[in-house]
Write a protein that holds these residues in place. Structure first.
Motif, mmCIF file in Angstrom:
data_model
loop_
_atom_site.group_PDB
_atom_site.id
_atom_site.type_symbol
_atom_site.label_atom_id
_atom_site.label_comp_id
_atom_site.label_asym_id
_atom_site.label_seq_id
_atom_site.Cartn_x
_atom_site.Cartn_y
_atom_site.Cartn_z
ATOM 1 N N LEU A 222 0.843 -1.198 0.000
ATOM 2 C CA LEU A 222 0.000 0.000 0.000
ATOM 3 C C LEU A 222 0.872 1.240 0.000
ATOM 4 C CD1 LEU A 222 -2.887 -0.914 2.475
ATOM 5 C CD2 LEU A 222 -2.966 -0.814 -0.014
ATOM 6 N N LEU A 225 2.081 1.755 -3.464
ATOM 7 C CA LEU A 225 1.087 2.248 -4.418
ATOM 8 C C LEU A 225 0.804 3.717 -4.206
ATOM 9 C CD1 LEU A 225 -1.322 -0.801 -4.412
ATOM 10 C CD2 LEU A 225 0.021 0.020 -6.337
ATOM 11 N N SER A 226 0.734 4.145 -2.963
ATOM 12 C CA SER A 226 0.544 5.557 -2.681
ATOM 13 C C SER A 226 1.040 5.863 -1.271
ATOM 14 C CB SER A 226 -0.934 5.948 -2.799
ATOM 15 O OG SER A 226 -1.108 7.260 -2.297
ATOM 16 N N ASP A 228 1.105 8.692 0.145
ATOM 17 C CA ASP A 228 0.154 9.595 0.798
ATOM 18 C C ASP A 228 -0.945 8.798 1.481
ATOM 19 O OD1 ASP A 228 1.407 11.852 0.082
ATOM 20 O OD2 ASP A 228 0.143 12.291 -1.651
ATOM 21 N N PHE A 229 -1.430 7.794 0.764
ATOM 22 C CA PHE A 229 -2.497 6.955 1.289
ATOM 23 C C PHE A 229 -2.030 6.246 2.557
ATOM 24 C CE2 PHE A 229 -4.348 2.661 1.424
ATOM 25 C CZ PHE A 229 -5.672 3.001 1.632
ATOM 26 N N ARG A 231 0.213 6.990 4.659
ATOM 27 C CA ARG A 231 0.343 7.920 5.780
ATOM 28 C C ARG A 231 -1.030 8.330 6.298
ATOM 29 N NH1 ARG A 231 3.949 11.397 7.371
ATOM 30 N NH2 ARG A 231 2.828 13.291 6.818
ATOM 31 N N THR A 232 -1.942 8.589 5.370
ATOM 32 C CA THR A 232 -3.246 9.097 5.764
ATOM 33 C C THR A 232 -4.037 8.082 6.581
ATOM 34 O OG1 THR A 232 -3.282 10.420 3.761
ATOM 35 C CG2 THR A 232 -5.362 10.151 4.904
ATOM 36 N N VAL A 233 -3.942 6.803 6.205
ATOM 37 C CA VAL A 233 -4.692 5.815 6.970
ATOM 38 C C VAL A 233 -3.913 5.330 8.186
ATOM 39 C CG1 VAL A 233 -6.062 5.028 5.025
ATOM 40 C CG2 VAL A 233 -3.919 3.880 5.554
ATOM 41 N N GLY A 234 -2.784 5.963 8.465
ATOM 42 C CA GLY A 234 -2.099 5.721 9.722
ATOM 43 C C GLY A 234 -1.242 4.477 9.760
ATOM 44 N N ALA A 345 2.811 7.344 -7.550
ATOM 45 C CA ALA A 345 2.723 8.325 -6.474
ATOM 46 C C ALA A 345 3.556 9.552 -6.783
ATOM 47 C CB ALA A 345 3.195 7.704 -5.169
#
Lengths: 356, 505, 300
Positions: A222, A225-226, A228-229, A231-234, A345
């Motif tokens: 994950l 793949l991104s 940012d993703f 990091r955002t979902v912790g 990304a």
């Protein structure tokens, strides 16, 4: 990621045929340039890759594939996590150097020495990769450049150590003393191939299982793949980064140790750098778009290409460097078809775009 | 300038975006093209401007049939377009932006900036425009950037201007200024096409209105021959849905408490202090770029604040990372679903399970439990009516609205005391908007605290129990929903609290 | 010891080492500003070094050699453009392929054309003569530094200023910056950013090719396998650190070149060669680390 494999296999065949035609045209163009006999070259290629007396050349191919596939697996684990660790060469050298020195210096029963040396080599590879990771996470040095630049210091440190303190002076070469003969990896009976390949088979299985079925592999993917993703979902991105790099470096270190105990039985200056194992590993991963189960096959393919080229040189006088050219050509053509998603990304600067 | 689109058809794969549409634009008129998101109005105008080649149909300019190979052809023929997302180079100056792609050059290709300055000076006088040509665009307010976009067209002598949602990011005051310039343009004989979904603006400025729905033209005629209600019905193809009425409420405990928070580069945002209670939606309104992104990043832990403290559920969370804060009781619906909200290359199931606090619910030891992951995803797909092939389909195969529903569903399913929603309906279809709004209200009614940050004033007014307005890195005093009116908030969006209050009072 | 290090002949040797890094980095800067992540400078340089020798050997003129190097670099730039811009291959992947292609091609052609392996040296390779500038060459310290250098050194200095003006005032420079910052906007203005980026890649290839020529027919008159030896990577770091700004780039290249030159110099002091060889890379790594750290601190 079998979806991508399917797209690779099925779909429109024509572009792949055109691509193959281009690659073959360039190959024949180069052979024409040196005035080689195509028939001799072709038979020389297959003999060099898969033939030889008592399959000696096939053994050479498999032995080379051992190292290339190992490096490819190391790279794959990093790349899938979005970590552009292109410093596999440094990690490989660190592993080979440290395992050789441990085996030379450590007294004890051969098996203990061997195991300790391999573990030390893996630790050294892991540490060298972690160094790039720490510079990346805590100092902000881009991983791509940081890991690459770290290749140079370790290369020269290794070169110094086998040129001065640990040099086998009587040999007259820049190389270390031999590791104890009892620690050498055994050959398969009747075949000049050491059992190092078994380590890599095991590593392949580990890497495939890890990538597809573990929580760690899933989370790392994950992040790849991104970022940012992730990091955002912790997700614990730092921990994942460091652990993944350590794993990647440890595999490179293992490959270095296999080269020492299976092939050269000592550390020779440049033995892990000049054959471009690390770079070949990188392109082997890129060729198959990071699909885990294809990576070993891809590594084997490039190994055969290189030994086959050596066979062409013997049979038809085509310089064996043609292999390097063809590797680059293949990657150029194939990369534009399969690797587009690797860096999504970084390269997708625009936002939105999903709505009409 | 007179232009016409005849029987235009555009399809993206199986989706027909524009279906046999014909409209005519007369010289000197302001022509509004209205419709919901996805109605095909932007696509149609992209055809006129040469960005999209139509499958069928013809383009006619000044009575001559044209076939654009690229926007360059359209520009040369006197067309200009201001896109919804500004097409500006932030690091360049205003002047560099204006001349870019139409540079006045000498023999060796060097740009003659003075010639450009002289030419612009005339236009400035005629239309009453004021701007510093040597300022860097990155430092300009949104309204000023819009002016730069318009100057680009003025500079190239565009006689037909297309503006795509020009007021989406403007404050009411900036909008007035823009409309003033546009009227001046129309008076000088230029034709203007405005793509919008705001009816009040149509009534304010348009001479002629074309309504689109589902890729088809519903009606096209002079403004005088239609009415607001009729346009509204034509847009949605039926009567308006009843507005959501915020239920009466009694706010509970403080869930999120922010004190003296400073965020952003060198702490330019702040100091900010506010509370969000259980059972209420607090809306933060404001024009994009006034510090909302920095505030959210600081709250979510993506870029820790420079100073101040954040209490969540009575615990300080300043020192926790994103994961730690989420486990303490926070969910976050990010604005950018393409990169932050989803991993597009992963499957729906893989996306749905990411960020669940208890890994053991979808794993056995170090291994993934694919069946559990799929069944969780299936639950979200059903509950949020997500249109997708199934849990193992790639996230990239979903449409924008369905992607957003997946993000919202994943975050709300966590059931945390605090939900942060950042422009949760940005660029999604009306069905998804209704569903997402209803879900946020449901969360509130179940006693969760919701912090809604949105640049859509309508969204803020529709959902919020209390409204804070963010301007230039600071927050206004909270405004109760009952007292919140458009003009007052509009004033707060453009100036510091005290000055704004005075001007309104 | 310091006398030995920093005497006039040391200073006079600095430009020789600065030139290749500076030329390659200026090329990289054009790509950086155009938004093309080109880490194939190493390969473009290597290709240039080889074809400079080919040109100089067969024509007897170093200028033909330099032209051949320039064209070889541009050819690699064109290949980069074809596979990255037109076929959509990832820039990093294409860069890696370009580096391998150059490494493979040069060794392959070394054997195919000259029938030698490893290195090719021949008196027929025409190297650049030193440019002696009257009056200036008699000034102590400055004289040996600025006079008696290869023409490519003076070219690289002129290019720093030229590129600065080019980005600021030239139509193409403006468009290159736009292609790097917001290509969609450039496209909306009617200019295809891919063409702009392709031109940037060709310019970059040309400069990297010249950088290679400096290595093979200016510093020495020979070609050795993998002769660029990581200098292209040092140039990449210089570009990243300065984000492609010509003047800061000049000073970073000056620093890296000086260390390169110093490492050559201290070999005579009894340090093991491995350590002196390591110096340029270590210096690059240290500067990269220090500047990254400083940027990180400044941000928060």
């Amino acid at each position: 990621m079998s979806g991508r494999a399917e797209r690779l296999m099925s779909g429109d065949l024509l572009p792949w045929i055109v691509m193959l035609a281009w690659i073959l045209a360039i190959l024949f163009g180069l052979m024409l340039l040196v005035g080689a006999n195509f028939g001799e070259a072709l038979s020389g290629f297959f003999n060099g890759a898969f033939g030889g007396r008592r399959m000696a050349y096939l053994a050479a191919t498999l032995s080379r594939a051992t190292l290339i596939v190992g490096m490819a697996l190391s790279v794959m684990i990093s790349f899938r996590a979005g970590l552009f660790n292109i410093g596999g060469e440094g990690q490989l050298v660190a592993g080979g150097l440290v395992s050789a020195l441990v085996a030379i210096l450590l007294p004890g029963p051969p098996l203990v020495v061997l195991v300790a040396a391999i573990l030390a080599g893996m630790a050294a590879g892991a540490l060298w990769a972690l160094l790039a990771g720490v510079l990346y996470l805590y100092v902000g040095v881009p991983l791509l450049v940081g890991s690459l630049l770290l290749n140079f210091p370790i290369r020269y440190i290794a070169s110094y150590l086998v040129a001065h303190p640990f040099r086998d002076v009587p040999s007259g070469m820049l190389q270390s003393h031999l590791v104890p003969e009892a620690t050498w990896l055994a050959y398969f009976p009747g075949f000049r191939l050491d059992i190092g390949i078994l380590f890599i088979v095991a590593t392949s299985i580990f890497a495939i299982v890890y990538s597809h079925t573990t929580v760690h592999g899933y989370q790392a993917r994950l992040n790849g793949l991104s970022a940012d993703f992730a990091r955002t979902v912790g997700l614990p991105v730092r921990k994942l980064t460091l652990q993944t790099l350590a794993m990647s470096g440890a595999i490179a270190g293992l490959v270095g140790a296999i080269a020492v105990f299976g092939m050269h039985h000592r550390y020779i200056d440049g033995m892990l750098v000049q054959p471009l194992y690390a770079w070949t590993g990188i392109i082997a991963v890129l060729l198959v778009g990071m699909i885990p189960w294809l990576v070993p096959l891809s590594g084997l393919f490039f190994a055969a290409l290189q030994t086959g080229a050596a066979g062409m040189e013997r049979a038809a006088g085509v310089p064996k460097e043609i292999a390097l050219v063809m590797q680059a050509v293949i990657i150029l053509f194939v990369a534009s078809r399969v690797s587009g998603a690797i860096l999504s990304a970084r390269s997708s600067g625009t936002r939105g775009g999903d709505d009409v | 300038m007179h232009a016409a689109l005849n029987n235009i058809r555009v399809a993206f794969g199986p989706l027909v975006a524009v279906d046999d549409v014909s409209i005519a634009i007369a010289a000197g008129e302001v022509h509004a093209v209205v419709g919901e998101n996805g109605a095909g109005k932007s696509t149609l105008m992209n055809v006129l401007f040469g960005l999209i080649k139509p499958e069928a149909g013809t383009i006619e300019v000044e009575g001559v049939a044209r076939n654009w190979a690229s926007p360059q052809d359209a520009i040369r023929a006197g067309l200009g377009m201001v896109h919804q997302h500004f097409m500006l180079q932030e690091e360049m100056t205003v002047l560099e932006n204006i001349v870019l792609c139409g540079e006045p050059v000498n023999r060796f290709g060097f740009v003659d900036f003075n010639r450009a300055r002289q030419k612009l000076a005339d236009g400035f006088r005629e239309h009453g425009i004021v701007i510093d040509l040597d300022a860097t665009v990155g430092g300009l307010a949104v309204g000023q950037r819009q002016v730069v976009e318009i100057l680009k067209m003025l500079y190239r002598d565009a006689r037909l201007l297309i503006l795509d949602e020009p007021t989406a990011v403007l404050t009411p005051q900036e909008k007035d200024r823009l409309f003033g310039i546009l009227r001046s343009f129309a008076a000088s004989g230029k034709s203007i096409v405005i793509i919008t979904h705001k009816l009040d603006e149509v009534l304010e400025i348009a001479d002629r209105v074309s309504v689109m729905r589902g890729g088809r033209l519903v009606s096209s005629g002079p403004l005088g021959e239609t009415s607001k209600d009729r346009i509204a019905r034509e847009i949605i193809g039926g009567d308006l849905p009843p507005p959501l009425k915020p239920a009466a409420r009694t706010p509970g405990e403080v869930v999120l408490s922010v004190r003296g928070l400073r965020a952003g580069t060198r702490g330019w945002v702040g100091p900010l202090s506010f509370d969000v209670h259980a059972g209420e939606i607090v809306g933060i309104a404001g024009v994009s770029g006034n510090g909302q992104a920095e505030l959210i990043r600081a709250l979510a832990g993506l870029a820790p604040g420079v100073a101040g403290e954040i209490m969540l559920n009575g615990q300080p969370v300043d020192r926790l990372d994103v994961g730690g804060r989420r486990r303490t009781g926070m969910s976050y619906i990010p604005e950018d679903r393409q990169r932050a909200g989803l991993a597009l290359g992963a499957t729906v199931a893989e996306n749905a399970n990411a960020g669940r606090d208890d890994v053991s619910t979808f794993s056995r030891g170090p291994f993934l439990d694919r069946a559990a992951m799929a069944s969780f995803a299936r639950g979200l797909i059903e509950r949020y009516r997500i249109k997708v092939a199934g849990p193992s389909a790639l996230a990239s195969t979903m449409s924008g609205g369905n992607k957003q529903k997946l993000v919202v569903g994943r975050e709300l399913a966590r059931g945390t005391p605090l939900v942060i929603a950042e422009n949760p309906t940005w660029g999604v279809d009306i069905g998804a908007i209704e569903l997402i709004h209803a879900e946020l209200l449901r969360m509130r009614d179940q006693g969760h605290a919701v912090l809604l940050v949105s640049t859509e004033l309508d969204e803020i007014l529709r959902l919020s129990d209390r409204v804070l307005v963010m301007y230039s890195g600071t927050l206004s005093e909270p405004i109760e929903a009952a007292d919140a009116d458009r003009n007052r908030i509009g004033a707060l969006m453009t100036s510091r609290t005290d000055a704004a209050l005075r001007s309104v009072a | 010891m310091f006398d030995l290090l920093f005497d006039a002949s040391f200073l006079a040797s600095v430009p020789r080492f600065v030139t290749p890094i500076l030329l390659a980095a200026l090329g990289g800067a054009i790509c950086e500003r155009a938004g093309v992540f080109n880490i194939g400078l190493e390969g473009m340089m290597l290709g240039g070094a080889f074809f400079a020798v080919v040109g100089a050997y067969f024509s007897g003129s170093p200028y033909v050699g330099a032209l051949a190097a320039l064209l070889a670099g541009m050819a690699l730039g064109a290949i980069f453009a074809e596979f990255h811009l037109r076929r959509g291959g990832d820039a990093i992947v294409v860069s890696i392929a370009i580096n391998l292609l150059a490494a493979g091609m040069t060794t392959f052609l070394l054997r195919a054309i000259f029938d030698v392996a490893g290195a090719f040296r021949d008196p027929a390779i025409a190297g650049f003569a030193r440019v002696h500038i009257p009056v200036l060459e008699d000034i102590p310290v400055l004289g040996p530094v600025f006079s008696g250098q290869s023409p490519l050194f003076y070219l690289s200095l002129a290019l720093v200023y030229a590129l600065h003006v080019f980005f600021l005032r030239h139509r193409l420079g403006l468009r290159i910056r736009a292609a790097g910052e917001n290509p969609t906007a450039l496209k909306a203005g009617g200019v295809n950013p891919l063409w702009v980026q392709a031109i940037a890649l060709l310019m970059c290839g040309a400069l990297c090719g010249l950088a290679g020529a400096q290595l093979s027919i200016s510093n020495v008159n020979l070609f050795v396998e993998n002769m660029s030896a990581g200098r292209g990577w040092i140039a990449v770091v210089a570009v990243l650190l300065t984000r492609g700004r010509p003047w800061p780039l000049f000073f970073i290249a000056l620093l890296f070149g000086a260390v390169d030159s110093l490492s050559f110099r201290v070999q005579g002091l009894g340090l093991p060669q491995q350590f002196t060889d390591m110096m340029p890379y270590l210096a690059t790594l240290i500067v990269l680390t220090a500047l990254s750290w400083w940027r990180l601190k400044r941000q928060s």
